[in-house]
Design an enzyme around this catalytic site. Structure first.
Site, PDB file in Angstrom:
ATOM      1  N   LYS A 178      90.338  -8.102 -36.336  1.00  0.00           N
ATOM      2  CA  LYS A 178      91.434  -8.982 -36.723  1.00  0.00           C
ATOM      3  C   LYS A 178      92.627  -8.071 -37.020  1.00  0.00           C
ATOM      4  O   LYS A 178      92.715  -7.469 -38.076  1.00  0.00           O
ATOM      5  CB  LYS A 178      91.066  -9.803 -37.958  1.00  0.00           C
ATOM      6  CG  LYS A 178      91.834 -11.138 -38.078  1.00  0.00           C
ATOM      7  CD  LYS A 178      93.349 -11.031 -38.187  1.00  0.00           C
ATOM      8  CE  LYS A 178      93.777 -10.612 -39.582  1.00  0.00           C
ATOM      9  NZ  LYS A 178      95.294 -10.589 -39.703  1.00  0.00           N
ATOM     10  N   GLU A 253      89.853   1.753 -46.579  1.00  0.00           N
ATOM     11  CA  GLU A 253      90.922   2.740 -46.729  1.00  0.00           C
ATOM     12  C   GLU A 253      92.123   1.993 -47.284  1.00  0.00           C
ATOM     13  O   GLU A 253      92.720   1.156 -46.595  1.00  0.00           O
ATOM     14  CB  GLU A 253      91.266   3.402 -45.395  1.00  0.00           C
ATOM     15  CG  GLU A 253      92.240   4.547 -45.606  1.00  0.00           C
ATOM     16  CD  GLU A 253      92.823   5.089 -44.314  1.00  0.00           C
ATOM     17  OE1 GLU A 253      93.115   6.282 -44.277  1.00  0.00           O
ATOM     18  OE2 GLU A 253      92.978   4.312 -43.357  1.00  0.00           O
ATOM     19  N   CYS A 287      99.949   5.028 -45.774  1.00  0.00           N
ATOM     20  CA  CYS A 287      99.204   5.096 -47.028  1.00  0.00           C
ATOM     21  C   CYS A 287      99.170   6.506 -47.598  1.00  0.00           C
ATOM     22  O   CYS A 287      98.965   6.689 -48.797  1.00  0.00           O
ATOM     23  CB  CYS A 287      97.782   4.567 -46.826  1.00  0.00           C
ATOM     24  SG  CYS A 287      96.913   5.332 -45.444  1.00  0.00           S
ATOM     25  N   GLU A 386     102.584   1.600 -55.372  1.00  0.00           N
ATOM     26  CA  GLU A 386     102.868   1.924 -53.979  1.00  0.00           C
ATOM     27  C   GLU A 386     104.014   1.058 -53.456  1.00  0.00           C
ATOM     28  O   GLU A 386     103.963  -0.165 -53.522  1.00  0.00           O
ATOM     29  CB  GLU A 386     101.621   1.707 -53.122  1.00  0.00           C
ATOM     30  CG  GLU A 386     101.796   2.158 -51.689  1.00  0.00           C
ATOM     31  CD  GLU A 386     100.522   2.015 -50.869  1.00  0.00           C
ATOM     32  OE1 GLU A 386     100.240   2.915 -50.065  1.00  0.00           O
ATOM     33  OE2 GLU A 386      99.825   0.993 -51.033  1.00  0.00           O
TER      34      GLU A 386
END
Length: 495
Positions: A178, A253, A287, A386
């Site tokens: 997906k 992750e 990331c 973040e």
């Protein structure tokens, strides 16, 4: 793909219309112009995809294929990616706004993922286990899990999909992907290339759509042996809870707020370029972005000057233009999020040295200026959370002990950078930093051969390298009595 303006699901080796009949629009983030319509997947589409993957897993064409032949298919897929690299690079650049030259670089190395796991395919094996009874044989075997669900993000669709797909297929699994609703096109192309490479229909399936509809349906599906996800920590936490409740595995992750540490003995020119690459490459949408910089007080001013000077000259524009150095953020909501964080930083007392403003790049797109914040500390949200954009927070430090404490004072633990000429210090820092990847005198170096793991809320499980094979297999222990003597009565004492 017969029509690149209307994209359907790829299930069981064929293009499939969405069960709902609905599609959604994807736009070019550099221009806001429509690119294509993609199928809006739901639970019915996911049921069909998982069924196709299960059928392929049990199909003798896949189940009985030798591991060496499996490796040949992976190598062929890598070769096909290389043959189609320019088209894929342009497609991805238009889909998520990454620089075309960066995408060309990624596509030049992407076949190595498949070539690497092609070589590993017939090296997956168990062990012989010594026992106290020489007439009892004990050995282990590594078996595929079955159907693997992969949910991939928008910032590097092909690379991050391949980091899941290549080891999953290498281990003998089948896969349902997906992709992000913002970047569906290249992942669908990848699935078609897998069929062309010789993988049986249903070995690789793609259902496009939104996370709450198609993504959740995949996570909740009872036909899976595992979920592999790359994305936000909040979503990863929900996936971990869902998979744990069904006793299946997950590789996650997740986010990062990585420190990039510059010591007084560093080559400051190199360190400044490492800082710029760590946060402004890919517009900070990675990331592993080095979004927190700690500079020794003795070199703090010089480093800031060099970084700001380069940040001011970074050329913003069309990602397809070879001269462009910074492309757009991937969609409007992401740029709004970045702008909100910079505003929050100002409210918290941060000072903007350069940047700090949204722009359309002269194209009407979702661009944001390279931004450097100072007068910040680890208590501020702009430092702790973040942002996923081209926003850098720079802080001074005085001692090694202090910077270790500051760098580790975060919920994340994905990556870290260290700049020093002192070899002993480099090893000390590598040992003490809470990060799954530590770079010394470089940043963002990667290889399919090198395992990557996040610590703390940056994730669980390993991607890349031989360690990743363990994530996509289950271990079985087999005991065989080789003696032809009668089995002793268990209630009779042996002499």
């Amino acid at each position: 793909m017969p029509d690149r303006t209307t994209l359907q699901h790829f299930i069981g080796g064929t293009w499939v219309e969405p069960a709902s009949g609905e599609y959604f629009e994807s736009t070019n983030p550099a221009t806001r112009q429509p690119l294509y319509r993609a199928a809006r997947g739901n639970a019915a589409d996911m049921d069909r995809a998982v069924a196709a993957a299960n059928a392929a897993f049990e199909d003798p064409r896949w189940r009985d294929l030798s591991q060496t032949r499996r490796g040949h298919l992976l190598r062929r897929l890598g070769d096909l990616i290389a043959e189609n690299a320019e088209d894929l690079a342009r497609m991805e650049s238009q889909d998520n706004g990454k620089l075309l030259r960066e995408m060309r670089g990624q596509l030049a190395t992407l076949p190595e993922y498949y070539h690497y796991y092609a070589g590993l395919a017939d090296k997956i094996h168990g062990d012989f286990i010594p026992t106290s009874d020489r007439q009892v044989l004990n050995y282990t075997a590594r078996e595929p899990l079955g159907v693997v669900g992969a949910i991939t993000p928008w910032n590097s669709p092909l690379t991050l999909t391949s980091s899941k797909l290549a080891p999953a297929l290498c281990a003998g699994n089948t896969v349902v992907i997906k992709p992000s609703e913002y970047t569906s096109a290249t992942v669908l192309e990848l699935a078609e290339l897998a069929l062309e490479a010789g993988f049986p229909p249903g070995a690789v399936n793609v259902v496009t759509g939104f996370g709450a509809e198609a993504g959740q349906a995949l996570v909740d599906h009872h036909g899976l042996g595992k979920i592999s996800f790359t994305g936000s920590t909040a979503t990863g936490s929900r996936i971990a809870a869902a998979t744990a409740s069904r006793f299946i595995g997950s590789t996650l992750e997740l986010g990062g707020k990585s420190p990039n540490i510059v010591f007084e003995d560093a080559n400051i020119a190199n360190a400044a370029m490492g800082v710029v690459a760590g946060i402004f490459a890919a517009a900070g949408q990675t990331c592993i972005a080095g979004s927190r910089v700690f500079a020794h007080r003795s070199v703090y001013d010089e480093l800031l000057e060099r970084v700001c000077e380069r940040a001011k000259t970074i050329r913003i524009g069309d990602p397809l233009d070879e001269a462009t150095e910074l492309g757009p953020l991937a969609f409007a909501e992401q740029r709004n999020k970045v702008a909100e964080y910079v505003g929050l930083g100002r409210d918290e007392g941060a000072r903007v040295l350069t940047g700090g403003n949204p722009t359309d790049g002269g194209l009407g797109g979702y661009f944001y200026e390279p931004t450097v914040l100072v007068d910040v500390d680890n208590s501020m949200r702009v430092v702790r959370e973040e942002i996923f954009g081209p926003v850098l927070a720079v802080m001074p430090f005085d001692t090694e002990e202090e910077v270790v404490r500051l760098a580790n004072d975060t919920e994340y633990g994905l990556a870290a950078g260290v700049w020093t000429q002192n070899l002993s210090r480099a090893h000390r820092m590598a040992a003490r930093l809470d990060a799954g990847t530590v770079w010394v005198n470089t940043y963002r170096a990667m290889s399919p051969m090198s395992p990557r793991q996040g610590f703390k809320t940056s994730g669980v499980g390993v991607e890349h390298g031989t360690e990743a094979i363990k994530e996509y297999t289950r271990l079985k222990s087999v005991w065989i009595n080789t003696s032809e003597e009668p089995v002793a009565d268990p209630f009779t004492m042996r002499s």
